[in-house]
Design a protein around this motif. Structure first.
Motif, PDB file in Angstrom:
ATOM      1  N   SER A  61       0.827  -1.211   0.000  1.00  0.00           N
ATOM      2  CA  SER A  61       0.000   0.000   0.000  1.00  0.00           C
ATOM      3  C   SER A  61       0.856   1.255   0.000  1.00  0.00           C
ATOM      4  O   SER A  61       0.428   2.313  -0.440  1.00  0.00           O
ATOM      5  CB  SER A  61      -0.937   0.004   1.216  1.00  0.00           C
ATOM      6  OG  SER A  61      -0.195   0.188   2.405  1.00  0.00           O
ATOM      7  N   GLN A  62       2.107   1.136   0.476  1.00  0.00           N
ATOM      8  CA  GLN A  62       3.015   2.286   0.491  1.00  0.00           C
ATOM      9  C   GLN A  62       3.811   2.408  -0.811  1.00  0.00           C
ATOM     10  O   GLN A  62       4.017   3.510  -1.302  1.00  0.00           O
ATOM     11  CB  GLN A  62       3.993   2.147   1.664  1.00  0.00           C
ATOM     12  CG  GLN A  62       3.304   2.172   3.023  1.00  0.00           C
ATOM     13  CD  GLN A  62       4.246   1.808   4.148  1.00  0.00           C
ATOM     14  OE1 GLN A  62       5.141   0.981   3.991  1.00  0.00           O
ATOM     15  NE2 GLN A  62       4.058   2.413   5.307  1.00  0.00           N
ATOM     16  N   SER A  84      -6.933   1.417   3.578  1.00  0.00           N
ATOM     17  CA  SER A  84      -8.017   2.412   3.574  1.00  0.00           C
ATOM     18  C   SER A  84      -7.514   3.787   3.134  1.00  0.00           C
ATOM     19  O   SER A  84      -8.278   4.609   2.648  1.00  0.00           O
ATOM     20  CB  SER A  84      -8.650   2.517   4.969  1.00  0.00           C
ATOM     21  OG  SER A  84      -7.745   3.108   5.885  1.00  0.00           O
ATOM     22  N   LYS A  85      -6.200   4.022   3.288  1.00  0.00           N
ATOM     23  CA  LYS A  85      -5.636   5.318   2.903  1.00  0.00           C
ATOM     24  C   LYS A  85      -5.442   5.437   1.393  1.00  0.00           C
ATOM     25  O   LYS A  85      -5.212   6.533   0.888  1.00  0.00           O
ATOM     26  CB  LYS A  85      -4.289   5.532   3.614  1.00  0.00           C
ATOM     27  CG  LYS A  85      -4.438   5.663   5.129  1.00  0.00           C
ATOM     28  CD  LYS A  85      -3.097   5.758   5.828  1.00  0.00           C
ATOM     29  CE  LYS A  85      -3.284   5.858   7.348  1.00  0.00           C
ATOM     30  NZ  LYS A  85      -2.012   5.884   8.075  1.00  0.00           N
ATOM     31  N   VAL A  89      -5.176   4.930  12.226  1.00  0.00           N
ATOM     32  CA  VAL A  89      -5.313   5.879  11.112  1.00  0.00           C
ATOM     33  C   VAL A  89      -4.568   7.169  11.430  1.00  0.00           C
ATOM     34  O   VAL A  89      -3.934   7.774  10.568  1.00  0.00           O
ATOM     35  CB  VAL A  89      -6.807   6.183  10.817  1.00  0.00           C
ATOM     36  CG1 VAL A  89      -6.940   7.382   9.888  1.00  0.00           C
ATOM     37  CG2 VAL A  89      -7.470   4.966  10.184  1.00  0.00           C
TER      38      VAL A  89
END
Length: 1224
Positions: free
Chosen positions: A1137-1138, A1191-1192, A1222
């Motif tokens: 995700s990063q 979610s980000k 978060v």
């Protein structure tokens, strides 16, 4: 007031002939339900009466009352009983199918409201779906349903299918949804067609494959033909885009028939069709990455072509480039362009869609990065000056994506291209022409055109804050990838920055100010001072003005700019801005209401002034240190500032004294926070005394440090021991008495603790070395006291190994006690000795530690005593004897090593212990010693590791791996020659030995290992499961310690790695355990090793991974039977995700069901024990971390995942932890 009375009074209001009373009755009911849902529940007849009253008001003549009744139903649906909910649904469906148009509209709105508010759990949702869906589909089939009602009905179906796919899929339909919805694609009203496309695409995942195939045959393939009407083609490309977003797996096999049609459609002279076709291609690139691969060159060509599509602009690309490049003509150019800005001109939509298509390719195709710089980057740069602002911003954002991808996948500037044997590259010197083209070299060649085109856009006085903001973001990204690349554009950068900073920031421009300042800080820190020093006088006044801004983030960012500038110009000789900077920093520090971030940046700036402009600040009165070393408020930043200055500058012993006193005050404070930094500061300060440590300091400091000589916090213990050692080194005469009387007993207790390891143990060694050197006599007391302390300690709280190592350290620095120590503890090893077993073990370890640096050839009997203990009944004693034998052998290899080798060769009972002894020899010998005995060890180790149990083989392999690094040209070929040996034990030994060679991180033998590596790792396809697992483990080690050797071979290695992540049913066997049967998966360890290797590759070889293939194996790991594999898969999703948000976002639909299942936790049965629940909770936390990271980046890509996230957010068990994660 009772519930019944309250409800009856509300009914009375709702029955009133006055419309205001009816409205207020509904409003009061809503308020009561929101405040206390139980106020409605209780007496069922009264509930029904209220509900019927609300339903009757849906038919009210007054619109406001009707709307309020609909809102009220939305609240009621959450708390209704099952029967009441069914009554509401039936009634509203009846209304929506009636002839009264107004009632039909309001009932449609009511249905939409209640479907959106239905509680997700419980039977109400299932019942509502079962009742509502068939009736809604019936309404769609009815020819009398007007278009407006169709749109509402389709919207309700969309809400139901997105919120309750499982309930809808389990409903039995008379007519299948796909068959009912498909005819709407030909509806004459565009609004109905568009809504039908969305709903239809949402139903495909739960529909039968045959129905979808029928839809493709009847409604997609024919309508992509060049002969189909434009309307049908528009609808079809929009349908393909929607289906690609919702059901990529079902659509992927048909791409061969779909993509050519879309590529034809995009060439048609119809702007709406062209825009839809580009959007469809973008969706296919993102959601069907593998299948679209064959068409990628054509897709990129289409994107490149239509990003330039501007029929209302007469100039060609070359003219446009010239116009952008010529600052004098800019205003005229903009006037010319105004002639073409027409309200009817929608060509910008096509350019924007083409840009997004190219962004999709760039974001998901890191493997074609070099090609992108050749065929896409120049086109993007040519469109930097697009006359439509939204398109221009999209183009710049796409280029930022390209630069970010280069950071991640282009190879680092020190290791560009990955093919360079040394792995080195230059960042700012001329690139030799014979180097292979890489993203970095191609970008570097394009920077002049890029920067000129961009800065010409930014310098215009008409540029909006949004454009300036986006421009500086792009420049920042460019400098992150290629530091120092804007040296030719300094005048334009300075003038543009001045135009921004000279204006006071407002609410709308404060973000622009921050972005500009952040860019300037990076610019100064990455460019040589000569490039910008002449421009500083024009820029520094505006920067100094920014320091005084009330907006705290702008002030703090301005201080960061000056810090970067000071470090770039170091040393600074009294420039006209240094004194005003010092005054501003002092003003901020002296003010009590200064923001914490501004204060921290001002403190950093003071430190940089002291380091880089020492002459300027030394003439001042040092008032700043009074404000920095304050007793209240946060002190972490101040401690770091003092450390930084003390390390770099000689301020003076009086300043050091003041700082030490302040730091000692911080040590007295309770709590752990910031203490590590305090100890680091103390260490630096003590070393910075020029005239030596003051006499009185040790006596006041040691009592402060004593508090931390305990095992409750190992990190602080390590720091405290380091400070004591430093005091003993710098001021032995004063410090030693204080330590001897006040601390030694505490340190004896710490020494035998098994918790002390790693850095803390090293600090302990340093302390004992300093202690013995401070006083020659103390060693005679320390050694026996350490042994006595260890013997008194409970067995669980004693580590004899630590005690022996510390005694070894004491004797090493006080060799006068060596003979006595050896004599004292070797007597416990004699056969007739009556010492306790624990003392014998400790004695063996002590003798071993001393034998490593003392030649015991004159006391051969000690070695014999040690070997005798190989026959001991206690395993711990046998291990200590092997340790001692190996280390005594190091003291005189020619005397003792042959005996160990002989045991390996001829004594099966002592072979494992002899191998452990030889491992000690191999591990602790110097390189020179090892080269002399390598031949003696090699053959026995190899021959006796075959046909042996795995433990023996592993020890032998560890020795062989270490020996191979001593003479690689000799031993690596010998290992290589045996990889095809018929004996699987031999192959296992070879691959294990290779894994151990990777522990040596030096590159001395890389050239010899590189050509053989693939052959060694080819054992990943060995028939023997153990050999395969060890080969995977070797790949994991290689990827972690020598990734440069592995990267270029990954294309051949990855298919074999991925193959091992599949569950092999042939390796699963059933074991009978009493009355129970239990399944054992023999392939689990191999599969786990494969997933661990994938995680390592993600960190070290990211640029060489095909992310779509990689994700194909990560997703199944989320549902593996092994919890450990699930956790590794969660960690990989978190990392992806990063580093690859675009690629992983497209797979969220597939990941969601597995993550949902994990978050539900363990199913509690009568056999469930506490450990099961704890394990399930830990697994849930692991999944939660992955969900938070995902979610980000989801941003509406997967409605299913967004719904899942929303459920977690509301979950009473995990909601608060989710919000906390978060915020991190």
């Amino acid at each position: 007031m009772t519930k019944g009375y309250l409800m009856n009074s509300l009914i009375e209001k709702m029955q009133s002939p006055d419309q205001d009373f009816r409205f207020m009755g509904l409003n009061d009911l809503m308020t009561e339900i929101k405040q206390d849902p139980s106020s409605f529940q209780g007496d069922e007849p009264v509930e029904n009466k209220v509900l019927n009253m609300v339903l009757s008001l849906v038919e009210d003549k007054i619109s406001e009352v009707k709307n309020q009744a609909v809102k009220c139903l939305g609240q009621l649906i959450k708390i209704l009983r099952q029967t009441q909910m069914e009554l509401v649904v039936d009634k509203l469906i009846d209304f929506s199918g009636g002839s009264d148009e107004e009632l039909r509209d309001i009932s449609g709105l009511a249905l939409k409201t209640i479907t959106a508010e239905l509680p997700p759990d419980g039977k109400i949702a299932a019942s509502a779906c079962a009742k509502l869906t068939p009736k809604l589909l019936g309404q769609i089939q009815s020819p009398s349903t007007p278009p407006e009602a169709l749109v509402e009905t389709l919207s309700i179906l969309s809400i139901l299918i997105s919120r309750f796919p499982n309930h809808i899929s389990s409903t039995n339909f008379v007519s299948q949804p796909l068959q009912v919805l498909a005819p709407l694609l030909s509806h004459p009203r565009p609004v109905v067609r568009k809504r039908a496309i969305i709903t239809l695409s949402q139903f495909i995942p739960i529909s039968q494959p045959a129905l979808f195939a029928e839809l493709l045959t009847s409604s997609v393939f024919p309508n992509l033909n060049a002969t189909a009407s434009l309307d049908k083609q528009r609808t079809t490309v929009q349908l393909v885009a929607a289906v690609a977003r919702h059901s990529p797996i079902q659509l992927a096999p048909a791409l061969g028939s779909i993509v050519p049609g879309i590529l034809q459609a995009v060439e048609k002279d119809d702007e709406e069709l062209r825009e839809g076709a580009l959007q469809a291609l973008e969706a296919l690139v993102l959601r069907c990455p593998t299948e679209i691969d064959a068409y990628l060159p054509a897709v990129v060509e289409v994107g490149n072509k239509f990003i330039k599509y501007d029929p209302n602009y007469a100039g060609d690309d070359e003219d446009e480039d010239e116009e952008m490049a010529d600052p004098d003509d800019e205003d005229d150019g903009e006037d010319d362009l105004d002639e073409y800005s027409d309200d009817e001109d929608t060509s910008y939509k096509i350019r924007r869609s083409a840009t997004k298509l190219l962004a999709g390719v760039i974001g998901t195709r890191p493997d074609r990065l070099t090609r992108t710089y050749k065929d896409v980057s120049p086109v993007l740069i040519s469109r930097f000056g697009d006359r439509e602002e939204t398109v221009r911003l999209e183009v710049w954002a796409t280029y930022v994506t390209l630069l970010n991808q280069t950071t991640l996948y282009g190879g680092t500037p020190e290791n560009k291209g990955d093919s360079s044997p040394r792995g080195k590259r230059k960042r700012d010197t001329e690139v030799p022409m014979d180097l292979e083209e890489t993203p970095y070299t191609l970008l570097k060649a394009q920077v002049p055109t890029l920067s000129k085109a961009l800065l010409n856009q930014l310098k215009s006085p008409k540029s909006s804050p949004a454009v300036l903001q986006a421009g500086f973001v792009l420049l920042h990204a460019l400098l992150t990838v290629l530091p120092g690349s804007l040296s030719t554009q300094v005048p334009l950068i300075v003038s543009t920055s001045r135009s921004i900073l000279s204006q006071s920031p407002t609410t709308s421009t404060s973000t622009l100010h921050l972005t500009c300042l952040s860019f300037l800080a990076l610019f100064f820190s990455t460019h040589a001072p000569l490039t910008f020093s002449s421009s500083l006088p024009t820029l520094t006044p505006d920067l100094l003005k920014s320091l005084g801004e009330r907006h705290p983030r702008i002030a703090s960012e301005s201080f960061r700019v000056f810090s970067a500038l000071l470090n770039a110009l170091n040393p600074v000789k009294g420039d006209d801005w240094t004194l005003p900077l010092y005054d501003q920093a002092l003003h901020r520090l002296s003010s009590h209401d200064t923001d914490a971030e501004v204060r921290a940046c001002a403190e950093d700036c003071i430190a940089d002034l002291w380091i880089c402009a020492t002459d300027v600040v030394q003439s001042k009165d040092r008032k700043e240190w009074e404000y920095i070393c304050r007793s209240s408020g946060k002190t972490e930043g101040a401690v770091k500032v003092i450390t930084k200055v003390a390390r770099e500058v000689n301020v003076g012993d009086d300043w050091v004294n003041g700082c030490v006193a302040w730091v000692m005050g911080l040590l007295r404070k309770s709590g752990r926070q910031g203490k590590v930094e305090v100890f680091v500061a103390l260490d630096v300060l003590l070393k910075s005394y020029k005239l030596g440590i003051p006499q009185a300091l040790p006596s006041s400091l040691i009592p402060q440090v004593k508090t931390y000589i305990a095992t409750s916090d190992i990190s602080l213990l390590s720091q405290a021991l380091t400070i004591l050692a430093l005091l003993l080194e710098l001021s032995p005469t004063v410090t030693f008495p204080e330590v001897e009387h006040g601390l030694l007993n505490d340190i004896y207790t710490v020494t035998h603790s098994p918790l002390v390891a790693g850095v803390a143990l090293d600090s302990l060694f340093r302390f004992f070395a300093a202690l013995v050197q401070a006083d020659n006599q103390i060693a005679t007391h320390v050694v026996p006291n350490l042994v006595i302390s260890a013997e008194k300690a409970p067995k669980a709280e004693c580590s004899p190994s630590n005690v022996a190592k510390c005694i070894g350290q004491v004797v090493k620095y006080a060799q006068a006690v060596a003979a006595g120590t050896i004599a004292e503890y070797s007597k416990h090893l004699k056969k007739g000795a009556k010492a306790k077993p624990s003392l014998v073990i400790l004695s063996l370890l002590i003798v071993g530690e001393l034998g490593r640096f003392i030649d015991m050839s004159n006391q051969k009997e000690i070695f014999v005593f040690v070997i005798d203990h190989f026959a001991s009944e206690q395993e711990e004693m046998r291990a200590a004897a092997a340790f001692a034998a190996g280390n005594i052998a190091i003291g005189n290899l020619h005397q003792f090593l042959p005996t160990i080798v002989k045991m390996i060769e001829s004594d099966p009972k002592k072979r494992l212990l002899a191998l452990h002894a030889s491992k000690e020899v191999v591990t602790h010998c110097s390189q020179g010693q090892l080269e002399g005995v390598a031949d003696l060890l090699w053959a026995p180790l190899f021959e006796n590791s075959q046909n042996a149990e795995e433990t023996t083989r592993n020890v032998a392999a560890a020795c062989l791996g270490k020996l191979a690094t001593t003479h690689p040209s000799r031993y690596l070929p010998q290992l290589h020659a045996r990889i095809r040996d018929a004996n699987p034990d031999t192959r296992a030994t070879v691959v294990s030995a290779i894994r151990y060679t990777f522990a040596d991180v030096s590159q001395s033998y890389d050239e010899l290992l590189s050509p053989l590596l693939v052959d060694f790792l080819s054992l990943m396809v060995d028939q023997n499961l153990t050999v395969r697992r060890l080969a995977l483990s070797s790949l994991n080690s290689a990827a972690r310690t020598k990734p440069h050797l592995v990267r270029d071979h990954l294309v051949a290695l990855l298919p074999n790695l991925y193959k091992e992540t599949f569950v092999d049913p042939n390796l699963i066997r059933t074991v009978q355990m009493g009355p129970w049967t239990h399944k054992v998966d023999d392939g689990l360890e191999t599969r786990k090793t494969a997933y661990e290797t994938m995680y390592t590759l993600l960190d070290t070889c990211l640029a060489k991974l095909n992310l779509h293939e990689f994700l194909e194996r990560v997703i199944p790991g989320l549902s593996d039977d092994s919890d450990e594999i699930k956790v590794i898969s969660h960690m990989m999703l978190f990392r992806l995700s990063q580093v690859a948000p675009a690629a992983v976002a497209q797979r969220l639909d597939e990941a969601t069901p597995q993550l949902e299942k994990t978050m539900k936790g363990a199913t509690v049965t009568k056999d469930t024990v506490k450990q099961d629940l704890e394990r399930a909770a830990e697994l849930q936390r692991s999944a939660l971390r992955a969900v938070v990271a995902l979610s980000k980046i989801s941003a509406g890509v997967s409605p299913k995942f967004d719904l899942f996230v929303e459920d977690i957010r509301r979950n009473p068990s995990w909601g608060s932890e989710f919000k906390e994660l978060v915020g991190q």
